[in-house]
Motif scaffolding. Structure first.
Motif, PDB file in Angstrom:
ATOM      1  N   THR A 192       0.822  -1.207   0.000  1.00  0.00           N
ATOM      2  CA  THR A 192       0.000   0.000   0.000  1.00  0.00           C
ATOM      3  C   THR A 192       0.860   1.263   0.000  1.00  0.00           C
ATOM      4  OG1 THR A 192      -1.683  -1.211   1.226  1.00  0.00           O
ATOM      5  CG2 THR A 192      -1.872   1.176   1.200  1.00  0.00           C
ATOM      6  N   ALA A 208     -12.649   0.505  -1.113  1.00  0.00           N
ATOM      7  CA  ALA A 208     -11.335   1.021  -1.505  1.00  0.00           C
ATOM      8  C   ALA A 208     -11.454   2.124  -2.548  1.00  0.00           C
ATOM      9  CB  ALA A 208     -10.476  -0.127  -2.051  1.00  0.00           C
ATOM     10  N   TYR A 254      -5.631   0.338  -3.956  1.00  0.00           N
ATOM     11  CA  TYR A 254      -6.881   1.024  -3.665  1.00  0.00           C
ATOM     12  C   TYR A 254      -7.259   1.844  -4.896  1.00  0.00           C
ATOM     13  CZ  TYR A 254      -3.288   4.469  -2.969  1.00  0.00           C
ATOM     14  OH  TYR A 254      -2.186   5.244  -3.171  1.00  0.00           O
ATOM     15  N   PRO A 300      -5.160  -1.549   3.037  1.00  0.00           N
ATOM     16  CA  PRO A 300      -5.265  -0.261   2.355  1.00  0.00           C
ATOM     17  C   PRO A 300      -6.528   0.540   2.683  1.00  0.00           C
ATOM     18  CG  PRO A 300      -5.924  -1.997   0.872  1.00  0.00           C
ATOM     19  CD  PRO A 300      -5.487  -2.666   2.146  1.00  0.00           C
ATOM     20  N   ALA A 301      -7.553  -0.071   3.309  1.00  0.00           N
ATOM     21  CA  ALA A 301      -8.778   0.698   3.558  1.00  0.00           C
ATOM     22  C   ALA A 301      -8.591   1.646   4.737  1.00  0.00           C
ATOM     23  CB  ALA A 301      -9.945  -0.256   3.823  1.00  0.00           C
TER      24      ALA A 301
END
Ligand code: FES
Length: 571
Positions: free
Chosen positions: A159, A390, A474, A306-307
Motif C-alpha cells: 500500500t 477502496a 486502492y 489499504p482501507a
C-alpha cells in the motif's frame, strides 16, 4: 475403522510392502509402518519466496506435534510462488502449483497433510490441492511480518509503495527519500503486513474452518506461531483418526462465513477468484452473486491498510481475527465446523477487542457496507467486481470517456505522455490482462494515473480492466471484467472517446456504443485475434484450458476432485 490409506503401501509381508518400507526406513523404527498416521508437511518454504522462507522452522514445530501424537511427519517441499519475483505473474502458476501438490499428495503414502503457506498464491494453491485429494488437511498460515516504520510513522508493504511512488511522480517526495524507505518496509520474516492477499487468505482459511481457530494472523516472528504449529501437527493426527476431510470442513456454509469475514476485514479482491477456485474443486456451487448478496450488509470493522491505517501486527495486538468475527457472529453460519470438529462460532464467546481503533465495534464501523459489488452490463455480461470500500465515493456513479490501453506495456509507454488526451473525468481502460490474454491475470488493474493529472492533484479515477488488483492497492477500479478481451469480451472493442457508465449502486457497467457500431468493429478482426497464443509448456496448457475470473480462473479439467485413491502399484 476404515483402513488407513498408507497401509496400501506398507501393510503386509509381500515384495511390494517390503520395497515401500525398506527405502523409507533409514533409522525409522518398525512401528512407523504399523498403522501410525503418515502426515505430510506440504511446505512452500523457498529462498525465492521470501515471505515463506521461515516455514522450515515452522515445519519443525509441526513435526514435533505429529510425533507427540503418534504420527510420522514427512516433509514434502511443494511448488512455491514468490509474489514479487515470479514472472510474468504468480497467478499464472497458481493452478500449476495446485495441480503438482494434488498429484504428489495422491501419489505418495500419506494419510493426512499440514499445509504451510503464506505469500499470496501459496495458501490458495495448497487448499485447492487438498480439496481435490480430500485427505485430512489443515493449514498453518506463516503469518505477517512486523510493522515497518519510516519517518516515525508505520510503513505498510504494498500500500505504501503505491502511495510513495505516486508521490515521487507527483514531485512531492524525493527519489532519495523514496529509496531510503525500502529497507524500512520489510523488517522481519513473514508475508505482507497490510490487509493484502496473503493476510486475507490466511484469515479466510481460518474462516473456512481449515486453521486452528485463533492462529491466523499471528505474526511470523511471534513464538505463539510455533506453539500453534506444534498443536496443528497434533491435530493432523487426530483428524486422520476421525476421518475429518476437507469436504466435511469446507462447505457452502463455511464459504458463507468466509464471505462475511472478507467484508468485515476489508480483504483483498483476489479472495474472490481463490474462493471460487477452491469451491470448484469441491463441487460447491459458489457464484459471484454470493459475494454480493452475503457481503452486502457486512460492515468494515478492521482499520488496516489499504482501507484504513493499521497493520497486521496491530490487528493481532487488538484481539485478532476471532475478535472481529465475534462482532459479526450473528451473520455467521453456526453449523460450519472447523478442523477441530467444533463449529467456528463456538470459538467466539470469550473474544474481546483490546484496541477499538484497530478493530471497530459493530456499532461504529469504518464503513457500513463493505462487501464486494458485482457489476453486470454489456461490458461485463458474466460479471466484473469492484471494492467500494477502496474506492472514492464520488466516483461510484460516474460516466466518462474511455482512454484505452491495449496492454500493460502500452500503458507504461503512454500514461505519462503530456499529449495523452485525458482528464480527471476520463475512464482508463486496460485490456489484455485477463487469464488468457496476459496470460495469467496480473495485478495491474489499479493502473497508475497520468502524471499531468497527479500534478493537478487528481488522486483517483475510474479504471476498468480484465486483470486483477493487488490486495494492497486502492482506487475506483473495476476489475475481473468477464469475458476478458482475449476471450471475445466487449472490452476488446472499446475505442478512445467511447462513453462508459459506472453505476455501483445499480450494479451496472455499460459501454454506450450502438450495437450496429459494435458489429462493425467486430469485423474483420476482434482484439481477441491479436493475442499470440503460447506454443508450448504450461502457458499453452493454461491458455487452452483456463476459465474466466467469474469461475475462479481454474483450469477446466481440474474442476471437481480426484480423490485419494490410486489403484495401480508403482512396480
Ligand atoms: Fe509475499 Fe506480499 S509479496 S505476501
Amino acid at each position: 475403522m476404515t483402513e488407513q490409506r498408507s497401509s496400501q503401501w506398507y501393510a503386509g509381508s509381500d515384495r511390494n510392502a517390503y520395497l515401500h518400507r525398506a527405502w523409507m526406513r533409514r533409522g525409522v523404527p518398525s512401528s512407523a509402518f504399523e498403522g501410525r498416521p503418515q502426515i505430510a508437511i506440504a511446505n512452500t518454504a523457498s529462498d525465492l519466496t521470501p515471505c515463506n522462507a521461515h516455514l522450515n522452522e515452522v515445519a519443525e514445530s509441526v513435526k514435533h506435534g505429529i510425533y507427540e501424537a503418534g504420527g510420522i511427519p514427512l516433509n514434502l517441499p511443494v511448488v512455491s510462488l514468490g509474489e514479487t519475483n515470479v514472472r510474468p505473474t504468480a497467478m499464472l502458476w497458481r493452478n500449476m502449483a495446485a495441480m503438482a501438490t494434488e498429484e504428489m499428495l495422491r501419489a505418495n503414502p500419506i494419510d493426512g497433510v499440514v499445509l504451510l503457506g503464506g505469500c499470496d498464491k501459496t495458501i490458495p494453491s495448497l487448499l485447492m490441492a487438498a480439496a481435490s485429494v480430500d485427505i485430512p488437511a489443515l493449514v498453518v498460515p506463516g503469518g505477517p511480518m512486523l510493522n515497518g516504520t519510516f519517518r516515525g510513522v508505520p510503513l505498510g508493504c504494498g500500500t505504501d509503495v503505491w502511495k510513495l511512488s505516486e508521490e515521487v511522480r507527483a514531485g512531492t517526495l524525493s527519489e532519495k527519500l523514496f529509496l531510503k524507505s525500502e529497507s524500512s518496509m520489510i523488517r522481519s520474516k513473514g508475508h505482507c503486513n497490510t490487509m493484502g492477499t496473503a493476510s486475507t487468505m490466511g484469515l479466510l482459511a481460518e474462516a473456512l474452518g481449515t486453521v486452528i481457530p485463533g492462529l491466523a494472523g499471528t505474526p511470523a516472528p511471534d513464538a505463539r506461531l510455533l506453539e500453534a504449529a506444534h498443536e496443528s501437527g497434533r491435530l493432523a493426527v487426530e483428524m486422520v483418526a476421525a476421518g475429518r476431510t476437507p469436504s466435511q470442513v469446507i462447505t457452502k456454509e463455511s464459504f458463507h462465513n468466509a464471505i462475511v469475514a472478507l467484508a468485515a476485514i476489508g480483504g483483498s479482491t483476489n479472495a474472490v477468484v481463490h474462493l471460487l477456485a477452491i469451491a470448484g474443486r469441491l463441487g460447491i456451487d459458489l457464484t459471484l452473486d454470493d459475494f454480493d448478496r452475503i457481503g452486502a450488509d457486512v460492515p468494515l470493522l478492521v482499520n488496516l491498510q489499504p482501507a484504513g491505517k493499521y497493520l497486521m501486527e496491530d490487528l493481532h495486538r487488538a484481539g485478532g481475527f476471532l475478535a472481529v468475527l465475534q462482532q459479526v457472529k450473528d451473520l455467521l453460519n453456526p453449523t460450519a465446523i472447523t478442523v477441530t470438529g467444533e463449529p467456528l462460532v463456538s470459538y467466539l464467546e470469550d473474544e474481546q477487542i483490546w484496541d477499538r481503533d484497530v478493530i471497530r465495534e459493530r456499532e461504529q464501523p469504518l464503513i457500513d457496507e463493505a462487501g464486494i459489488a458485482v457489476l453486470y452490463g454489456n461490458l461485463a455480461p458474466t460479471g466484473a467486481i469492484i471494492k467500494p470500500a477502496a474506492a472514492s465515493p464520488e466516483l461510484l456513479s460516474h460516466r466518462g470517456k474511455a482512454v484505452v490501453f491495449e496492454s500493460v506495456e502500452d500503458l507504461h509507454e503512454r500514461i505519462d505522455d503530456p499529449d495523452l488526451e485525458v482528464d480527471a473525468t476520463s475512464v482508463l481502460v486496460l485490456r489484455g490482462c485477463g487469464p488468457k490474454g496476459y496470460p495469467g491475470m496480473p495485478e495491474v488493474s489499479n493502473m497508475p494515473l497520468p502524471k499531468k493529472l497527479l500534478e493537478q492533484g487528481v488522486r483517483d479515477m475510474v479504471r476498468v480492466c480484465d486483470g486483477r488488483m493487488s490486495g494492497t492497492a486502492y482506487g475506483t477500479v473495476v476489475l475481473h471484467v468477464t469475458p476478458e478481451a482475449a476471450a471475445g469480451g466487449l472490452l476488446g472493442l472499446v475505442e478512445n472517446g467511447d462513453e462508459i457508465v459506472l453505476d455501483v449502486e445499480g450494479r451496472r457497467l455499460e459501454l454506450n456504443v450502438p450495437e450496429e457500431e459494435l458489429q462493425q468493429r467486430r469485423v474483420p478482426a476482434s482484439t481477441a485475434d491479436a493475442f499470440a497464443a503460447p506454443t508450448r509448456g504450461w502457458e499453452k496448457l493454461y491458455v487452452e484450458h483456463v476459465q474466466q475470473a467469474n469461475s475462479g480462473a481454474d483450469l477446466d479439467f481440474l474442476i471437481g476432485a480426484s480423490g485419494p485413491d490410486v489403484a495401480r502399484e508403482s512396480h
